[in-house]
Design a protein around this motif. Structure first.
Motif, PDB file in Angstrom:
ATOM      1  N   GLU A   1      86.728 116.951  44.253  1.00  0.00           N
ATOM      2  CA  GLU A   1      86.269 116.802  42.869  1.00  0.00           C
ATOM      3  C   GLU A   1      85.831 115.365  42.619  1.00  0.00           C
ATOM      4  O   GLU A   1      86.521 114.428  43.007  1.00  0.00           O
ATOM      5  N   VAL A   2      84.684 115.221  41.966  1.00  0.00           N
ATOM      6  CA  VAL A   2      84.161 113.913  41.601  1.00  0.00           C
ATOM      7  C   VAL A   2      84.129 113.864  40.079  1.00  0.00           C
ATOM      8  O   VAL A   2      83.476 114.705  39.455  1.00  0.00           O
ATOM      9  N   PRO A   3      84.854 112.925  39.467  1.00  0.00           N
ATOM     10  CA  PRO A   3      84.848 112.884  38.004  1.00  0.00           C
ATOM     11  C   PRO A   3      83.455 112.596  37.458  1.00  0.00           C
ATOM     12  O   PRO A   3      82.698 111.833  38.042  1.00  0.00           O
ATOM     13  N   ALA A   4      83.124 113.258  36.353  1.00  0.00           N
ATOM     14  CA  ALA A   4      81.824 113.023  35.715  1.00  0.00           C
ATOM     15  C   ALA A   4      81.786 111.598  35.187  1.00  0.00           C
ATOM     16  O   ALA A   4      82.744 111.094  34.644  1.00  0.00           O
ATOM     17  N   VAL A   5      80.668 110.946  35.357  1.00  0.00           N
ATOM     18  CA  VAL A   5      80.493 109.585  34.865  1.00  0.00           C
ATOM     19  C   VAL A   5      80.053 109.674  33.407  1.00  0.00           C
ATOM     20  O   VAL A   5      79.068 110.349  33.089  1.00  0.00           O
ATOM     21  N   ALA A   6      80.794 109.021  32.519  1.00  0.00           N
ATOM     22  CA  ALA A   6      80.527 109.135  31.086  1.00  0.00           C
ATOM     23  C   ALA A   6      79.076 108.810  30.735  1.00  0.00           C
ATOM     24  O   ALA A   6      78.485 109.438  29.866  1.00  0.00           O
ATOM     25  N   ALA A   7      78.492 107.831  31.420  1.00  0.00           N
ATOM     26  CA  ALA A   7      77.122 107.424  31.095  1.00  0.00           C
ATOM     27  C   ALA A   7      76.103 108.513  31.410  1.00  0.00           C
ATOM     28  O   ALA A   7      75.018 108.513  30.858  1.00  0.00           O
ATOM     29  N   SER A   8      76.444 109.458  32.285  1.00  0.00           N
ATOM     30  CA  SER A   8      75.478 110.486  32.653  1.00  0.00           C
ATOM     31  C   SER A   8      75.576 111.725  31.773  1.00  0.00           C
ATOM     32  O   SER A   8      74.818 112.655  31.943  1.00  0.00           O
ATOM     33  N   CYS A   9      76.533 111.750  30.816  1.00  0.00           N
ATOM     34  CA  CYS A   9      76.720 112.903  29.947  1.00  0.00           C
ATOM     35  C   CYS A   9      76.556 112.470  28.492  1.00  0.00           C
ATOM     36  O   CYS A   9      77.044 111.423  28.084  1.00  0.00           O
ATOM     37  N   PHE A  10      75.890 113.304  27.706  1.00  0.00           N
ATOM     38  CA  PHE A  10      75.722 113.009  26.290  1.00  0.00           C
ATOM     39  C   PHE A  10      76.985 113.399  25.525  1.00  0.00           C
ATOM     40  O   PHE A  10      77.626 114.402  25.847  1.00  0.00           O
ATOM     41  N   PRO A  11      77.356 112.643  24.509  1.00  0.00           N
ATOM     42  CA  PRO A  11      78.536 112.981  23.715  1.00  0.00           C
ATOM     43  C   PRO A  11      78.423 114.386  23.122  1.00  0.00           C
ATOM     44  O   PRO A  11      77.348 114.807  22.693  1.00  0.00           O
ATOM     45  N   ASP A  12      79.539 115.108  23.115  1.00  0.00           N
ATOM     46  CA  ASP A  12      79.633 116.452  22.539  1.00  0.00           C
ATOM     47  C   ASP A  12      78.751 117.487  23.234  1.00  0.00           C
ATOM     48  O   ASP A  12      78.451 118.534  22.671  1.00  0.00           O
ATOM     49  N   GLU A  13      78.304 117.197  24.440  1.00  0.00           N
ATOM     50  CA  GLU A  13      77.511 118.143  25.214  1.00  0.00           C
ATOM     51  C   GLU A  13      78.249 118.460  26.510  1.00  0.00           C
ATOM     52  O   GLU A  13      78.881 117.587  27.089  1.00  0.00           O
ATOM     53  N   PRO A  14      78.171 119.715  26.967  1.00  0.00           N
ATOM     54  CA  PRO A  14      78.804 120.020  28.259  1.00  0.00           C
ATOM     55  C   PRO A  14      78.137 119.214  29.369  1.00  0.00           C
ATOM     56  O   PRO A  14      76.959 118.900  29.296  1.00  0.00           O
ATOM     57  N   CYS A  15      78.916 118.873  30.346  1.00  0.00           N
ATOM     58  CA  CYS A  15      78.400 118.057  31.440  1.00  0.00           C
ATOM     59  C   CYS A  15      78.676 118.763  32.762  1.00  0.00           C
ATOM     60  O   CYS A  15      79.818 119.103  33.061  1.00  0.00           O
ATOM     61  N   ASP A  16      77.616 119.012  33.512  1.00  0.00           N
ATOM     62  CA  ASP A  16      77.799 119.609  34.831  1.00  0.00           C
ATOM     63  C   ASP A  16      78.469 118.605  35.744  1.00  0.00           C
ATOM     64  O   ASP A  16      78.178 117.411  35.678  1.00  0.00           O
ATOM     65  N   PRO A  17      79.365 119.088  36.620  1.00  0.00           N
ATOM     66  CA  PRO A  17      79.961 118.157  37.567  1.00  0.00           C
ATOM     67  C   PRO A  17      78.893 117.573  38.476  1.00  0.00           C
ATOM     68  O   PRO A  17      77.891 118.230  38.761  1.00  0.00           O
ATOM     69  N   PRO A  18      79.059 116.317  38.897  1.00  0.00           N
ATOM     70  CA  PRO A  18      78.057 115.723  39.781  1.00  0.00           C
ATOM     71  C   PRO A  18      78.003 116.442  41.120  1.00  0.00           C
ATOM     72  O   PRO A  18      78.987 117.013  41.565  1.00  0.00           O
ATOM     73  N   VAL A  19      76.841 116.423  41.712  1.00  0.00           N
ATOM     74  CA  VAL A  19      76.669 117.015  43.034  1.00  0.00           C
ATOM     75  C   VAL A  19      77.360 116.117  44.064  1.00  0.00           C
ATOM     76  O   VAL A  19      77.226 114.902  44.030  1.00  0.00           O
ATOM     77  N   VAL A  20      78.107 116.741  44.941  1.00  0.00           N
ATOM     78  CA  VAL A  20      78.802 116.003  45.990  1.00  0.00           C
ATOM     79  C   VAL A  20      78.042 116.221  47.286  1.00  0.00           C
ATOM     80  O   VAL A  20      77.694 117.340  47.622  1.00  0.00           O
ATOM     81  N   ALA A  21      77.753 115.162  47.994  1.00  0.00           N
ATOM     82  CA  ALA A  21      77.090 115.272  49.288  1.00  0.00           C
ATOM     83  C   ALA A  21      77.879 114.438  50.274  1.00  0.00           C
ATOM     84  O   ALA A  21      78.439 113.411  49.910  1.00  0.00           O
ATOM     85  N   GLY A  22      77.960 114.876  51.471  1.00  0.00           N
ATOM     86  CA  GLY A  22      78.664 114.113  52.485  1.00  0.00           C
ATOM     87  C   GLY A  22      79.589 114.981  53.308  1.00  0.00           C
ATOM     88  O   GLY A  22      79.405 116.197  53.403  1.00  0.00           O
ATOM     89  N   GLN A  23      80.599 114.334  53.868  1.00  0.00           N
ATOM     90  CA  GLN A  23      81.543 115.013  54.739  1.00  0.00           C
ATOM     91  C   GLN A  23      82.968 114.628  54.384  1.00  0.00           C
ATOM     92  O   GLN A  23      83.245 113.477  54.044  1.00  0.00           O
ATOM     93  N   LEU A  24      83.863 115.601  54.507  1.00  0.00           N
ATOM     94  CA  LEU A  24      85.288 115.350  54.433  1.00  0.00           C
ATOM     95  C   LEU A  24      85.726 114.995  55.850  1.00  0.00           C
ATOM     96  O   LEU A  24      85.407 115.708  56.795  1.00  0.00           O
TER      97      LEU A  24
END
Length: 106
Positions: free
Chosen positions: A17-40
């Protein structure tokens, strides 16, 4: 030939899980989780034992022998790490692992 002393690999799956960055979401609007790319990346006794590709929402699935593994993600970004930092796989496997990418101060 298989080493009879080695335990059988069991299923392991979950999500980074990657926490949503507040700057990328508008206040009072649903925010899609950020896309994760890479490897565990899983390590045991300091040796990398698996690199598992992450799906678009951080999903992963693999098979591992029971044991305790250090976990990290690549690329992780400066000061980023996974919490918890270890994953213990029991003999029956794991099917709902939740790892969270956090900053160095979290």
């Amino acid at each position: 030939m298989t080493d009879s002393a080695s335990p059988a690999a069991v299923p392991v799956s979950g999500t980074v899980e990657v926490p949503a960055v507040a700057a990328s979401c508008f206040p009072d609007e649903p925010c899609d989780p950020p896309v994760v790319a890479g490897q565990l990346v899983l390590s045991h006794d300091g040796d990398v034992v698996a690199r598992i590709p992450l799906g678009a929402r951080g999903a992963f699935t693999t098979r591992l022998p029971p044991g305790t593994y250090a976990v990290s993600v690549t690329p992780g970004g400066p000061g980023m790490r996974l919490r918890p930092g270890t994953l213990t796989v029991p003999p029956e496997g794991l099917t709902d692992v939740r790892l969270r990418l956090v900053g160095a101060t979290s």
